[in-house]
Scaffold this motif. Sequence first.
Motif, PDB file in Angstrom:
ATOM      1  N   ASP A 645       0.792  -1.229   0.000  1.00 45.21           N
ATOM      2  CA  ASP A 645       0.000   0.000   0.000  1.00 45.21           C
ATOM      3  C   ASP A 645       0.825   1.282   0.000  1.00 45.21           C
ATOM      4  O   ASP A 645       0.267   2.369  -0.143  1.00 45.21           O
ATOM      5  CB  ASP A 645      -0.925   0.011   1.225  1.00 45.21           C
ATOM      6  N   LYS A 646       2.137   1.187   0.189  1.00 48.00           N
ATOM      7  CA  LYS A 646       2.948   2.412   0.202  1.00 48.00           C
ATOM      8  C   LYS A 646       3.053   2.984  -1.213  1.00 48.00           C
ATOM      9  O   LYS A 646       2.980   2.250  -2.197  1.00 48.00           O
ATOM     10  CB  LYS A 646       4.340   2.119   0.766  1.00 48.00           C
ATOM     11  N   PRO A 647       3.235   4.286  -1.337  1.00 43.70           N
ATOM     12  CA  PRO A 647       3.266   4.916  -2.668  1.00 43.70           C
ATOM     13  C   PRO A 647       4.529   4.562  -3.452  1.00 43.70           C
ATOM     14  O   PRO A 647       5.622   4.439  -2.881  1.00 43.70           O
ATOM     15  CB  PRO A 647       3.222   6.412  -2.355  1.00 43.70           C
ATOM     16  N   HIS A 648       4.366   4.413  -4.755  1.00 40.79           N
ATOM     17  CA  HIS A 648       5.477   4.146  -5.673  1.00 40.79           C
ATOM     18  C   HIS A 648       5.342   5.133  -6.824  1.00 40.79           C
ATOM     19  O   HIS A 648       4.565   4.918  -7.754  1.00 40.79           O
ATOM     20  CB  HIS A 648       5.436   2.689  -6.142  1.00 40.79           C
ATOM     21  N   LEU A 649       6.101   6.224  -6.726  1.00 44.86           N
ATOM     22  CA  LEU A 649       5.889   7.400  -7.569  1.00 44.86           C
ATOM     23  C   LEU A 649       7.132   7.725  -8.396  1.00 44.86           C
ATOM     24  O   LEU A 649       8.232   7.246  -8.105  1.00 44.86           O
ATOM     25  CB  LEU A 649       5.543   8.610  -6.695  1.00 44.86           C
ATOM     26  N   ILE A 650       6.945   8.565  -9.400  1.00 45.52           N
ATOM     27  CA  ILE A 650       8.076   9.055 -10.179  1.00 45.52           C
ATOM     28  C   ILE A 650       7.978  10.571 -10.296  1.00 45.52           C
ATOM     29  O   ILE A 650       6.922  11.122 -10.607  1.00 45.52           O
ATOM     30  CB  ILE A 650       8.152   8.397 -11.572  1.00 45.52           C
ATOM     31  N   ARG A 651       9.095  11.219  -9.994  1.00 47.40           N
ATOM     32  CA  ARG A 651       9.211  12.674 -10.106  1.00 47.40           C
ATOM     33  C   ARG A 651      10.069  12.986 -11.324  1.00 47.40           C
ATOM     34  O   ARG A 651      11.232  12.560 -11.385  1.00 47.40           O
ATOM     35  CB  ARG A 651       9.851  13.266  -8.846  1.00 47.40           C
ATOM     36  N   ILE A 652       9.535  13.716 -12.299  1.00 51.38           N
ATOM     37  CA  ILE A 652      10.218  13.969 -13.562  1.00 51.38           C
ATOM     38  C   ILE A 652      10.467  15.468 -13.698  1.00 51.38           C
ATOM     39  O   ILE A 652       9.539  16.250 -13.870  1.00 51.38           O
ATOM     40  CB  ILE A 652       9.384  13.446 -14.748  1.00 51.38           C
ATOM     41  N   GLU A 653      11.724  15.853 -13.603  1.00 46.07           N
ATOM     42  CA  GLU A 653      12.103  17.262 -13.721  1.00 46.07           C
ATOM     43  C   GLU A 653      12.134  17.667 -15.194  1.00 46.07           C
ATOM     44  O   GLU A 653      12.487  16.867 -16.064  1.00 46.07           O
ATOM     45  CB  GLU A 653      13.485  17.481 -13.097  1.00 46.07           C
ATOM     46  N   THR A 654      11.732  18.888 -15.476  1.00 41.69           N
ATOM     47  CA  THR A 654      11.809  19.414 -16.842  1.00 41.69           C
ATOM     48  C   THR A 654      13.000  20.351 -16.958  1.00 41.69           C
ATOM     49  O   THR A 654      13.414  20.989 -15.981  1.00 41.69           O
ATOM     50  CB  THR A 654      10.528  20.173 -17.218  1.00 41.69           C
ATOM     51  N   ARG A 655      13.559  20.418 -18.171  1.00 49.49           N
ATOM     52  CA  ARG A 655      14.715  21.287 -18.443  1.00 49.49           C
ATOM     53  C   ARG A 655      15.837  21.003 -17.452  1.00 49.49           C
ATOM     54  O   ARG A 655      16.466  21.894 -16.887  1.00 49.49           O
ATOM     55  CB  ARG A 655      14.319  22.753 -18.390  1.00 49.49           C
ATOM     56  N   ALA A 656      16.085  19.719 -17.237  1.00 52.76           N
ATOM     57  CA  ALA A 656      17.181  19.305 -16.370  1.00 52.76           C
ATOM     58  C   ALA A 656      17.740  17.998 -16.915  1.00 52.76           C
ATOM     59  O   ALA A 656      17.091  17.315 -17.709  1.00 52.76           O
ATOM     60  CB  ALA A 656      16.714  19.129 -14.926  1.00 52.76           C
ATOM     61  N   GLY A 657      18.955  17.653 -16.495  1.00 60.49           N
ATOM     62  CA  GLY A 657      19.605  16.464 -17.005  1.00 60.49           C
ATOM     63  C   GLY A 657      20.029  15.523 -15.901  1.00 60.49           C
ATOM     64  O   GLY A 657      19.273  15.252 -14.972  1.00 60.49           O
ATOM     65  N   HIS A 658      21.289  15.070 -15.993  1.00 57.83           N
ATOM     66  CA  HIS A 658      21.782  14.073 -15.048  1.00 57.83           C
ATOM     67  C   HIS A 658      22.149  14.680 -13.704  1.00 57.83           C
ATOM     68  O   HIS A 658      22.350  13.956 -12.733  1.00 57.83           O
ATOM     69  CB  HIS A 658      22.990  13.356 -15.652  1.00 57.83           C
ATOM     70  N   GLY A 659      22.240  15.989 -13.638  1.00 62.91           N
ATOM     71  CA  GLY A 659      22.526  16.637 -12.355  1.00 62.91           C
ATOM     72  C   GLY A 659      23.283  17.936 -12.480  1.00 62.91           C
ATOM     73  O   GLY A 659      22.955  18.922 -11.814  1.00 62.91           O
ATOM     74  N   SER A 660      24.318  17.973 -13.325  1.00 65.62           N
ATOM     75  CA  SER A 660      25.136  19.182 -13.414  1.00 65.62           C
ATOM     76  C   SER A 660      24.360  20.318 -14.060  1.00 65.62           C
ATOM     77  O   SER A 660      23.508  20.097 -14.922  1.00 65.62           O
ATOM     78  CB  SER A 660      26.413  18.903 -14.214  1.00 65.62           C
TER      79      SER A 660
END
Length: 689
Positions: A645-660
């Motif tokens: 029952d715990k949430p399984h979600l995805i957060r998708i950033e826009t105009r961003a890449g691998h981190g740098s």
Amino acid sequence: MSKMTYPETRRGDVAETLFGETIADPYRWLENDVREDKEVADWVARESSFTDDYLKTLPQRDWFAGRVRSLLDFERFSLPEKAGKRYFYTRNSGLLNQAQLFVREGLKGEPRLLIDPNAWAKDGATALSDWVPSHEGSFLLFSIQDGGSDWRVLHVLDVKTGKVLEDEIRWVKFSGLAWVGEEGFLYSRYPAPGEGETFQERNYNQTVYFHRLGTAQDEDTVVYRTPDHPEYNHVAQVTQDGRWAIVTSSVGTDARYEVHAIDLKAKDWTPRPVVTGFSDAWDLVEGVGNRLWFVTNEDAPRKRLVEVDLGKAEPVFSEVVPQREDILERAGIVGDRLVLNYMHDAASRAVIVGLDGKTPKELTLNGIGTASGFSGKPGDPETFYAFTSFNRPASIFRMDIRTGKSEPFAEPEMDFDPEDFLVEQRFYTSKDGTRVPMFVVRRKDVAASGKAVPTLLYGYGGFDIALTPGFSASRLAWVQAGGAYALANLRGGGEYGRAWHDAGRRENKQNVFDDFIAAGEYLKAEGITSKDGLGIQGGSNGGLLVGAVTNQRPDLFAAAVPQVGVMDMLRFDRFTAGRYWVDDYGYPDKEADFRILRSYSPYHNVRAGEDYPAILVTTADTDDRVVPGHSFKYAAAIQHADLGDKPHLIRIETRAGHGSGKPTDKVIEESADILSFLAQWTGLEVPQD
């Protein structure tokens, strides 16, 4: 809580038979580029809306957003780069989305703003990436990164006037930048990708070019390429005296190089072999005349310093500093001294020796932490270095190379006392008896209470990369809230040299997962972590780690955050830079490697019917290092399976890449989302201000 009803995801019927096993891949369509495929774009929009609606309900989110913002609101500097009489450095006054680049005329000169990336894009997602002043400081070569992509665009600035020249270089990625006098520079680039393939096409045929100022890119001269080996990568450096260009070639991610030298004083820039065979690491330190210095692990798994004389028909090698018990990370020549940067149990030590390797003098550093920098030039009287730790943002120091004395160049002023926090290094035993180091950070009052608290455990374990102490606003916010933060130095990393790396890759990859699981068990057994309070986090190869251990031990963790992870281990080599990673992971198209990859691939080993921890997958639409299709497919798989029952979600950033290049505003928002999610499911209660 009641079970979530996730957005609908179409399941396709794609299946392949690989080495006698039928592998279903129902979400293959999610590999398509979100910019090119409307169905993928629609899925991303629906998942993002669903996740955002959930994250907005978390009561800890505003507190973490405010705390991270406060912890980032301080003046911070890069290491100064000296060229001629000028000093170049970046500075962020606090909450600027991107750091600005300044120059001083002399060490005590007034700072003059040269580049302000904050004016480049309304959303702050266009960043100043690498920058290198010419030898005399007349020009500045710099690269621009847009939306987090690995692609770079090069420009040149006239330092005296502050004007950007017309020169523009495109399709640069994974490149060194090296000036040849004041007239031009060396760089590496790939051929332009095919239409619609900018962010997914595999990278082949990297070539070193020379660009002369004032000319068009299509006039650039090929300096070094290997058309018979399109898989080779090539990066160029130039010695400080301008005599030699050193081209270092690699095949994958392993530190196994070939080295060629080009005499820049000769009319014909013919590459001369120095090291061949792709068997060992060879990292250029510096060159003076015909003498070059390298740090290498040839016959020295913990590395040593050697000198190479190019004055004869064949290169002549001699050892300057033999291997020690500690790992030799890097070296630099400053004045008439060598500055050696060692790593001991994942923390830094620095030693100064003569150019002959004798009369060593160890520098005193401020406790457990990471020292970096120590670069300079032969004849220079000074060098700069930075020191940071979990509870100390980076301070910049100037060191007189003759006396070894250091004085502050830039020290941050913070709204907390570093002495309020306890930084420990502990050692625990992994499944096979291996002793593994781990840093643990807590408030001193929390540690003194003896109370088990919600804990965030972080790991990476791959590609010969060492995780060392460093300041992170988000992690310190977690600790300030009363939680514990643990950083495990897993096998596969570079903490103890070649053997440590080898023990955590290819057929030994399971050791990395065992090390991480053992770290979690240790934290609970020692009473650091509360019973249901262990959260885990990792990015890139660390995202793979989090996905794999969540499948293997879902009972051990309360919450998991795999970030920009490599989640499909059977297809990772088909996109952008993924083909390089076979050094660590193996080849999916070879049966022996396939069997190992299949056994732990996060996407292929989701265990339906078991109770999983809460999971927040994170990725970005412009990630062209680990393409977002990895995370899209994995998120679809865990939402489809019956995992409790715990949430399984995805957060998708826009105009961003691998981190740098990520702007400060996005860093704060992402940190608040991740920390509040972890706090919600580990039971961390934030202070009531």
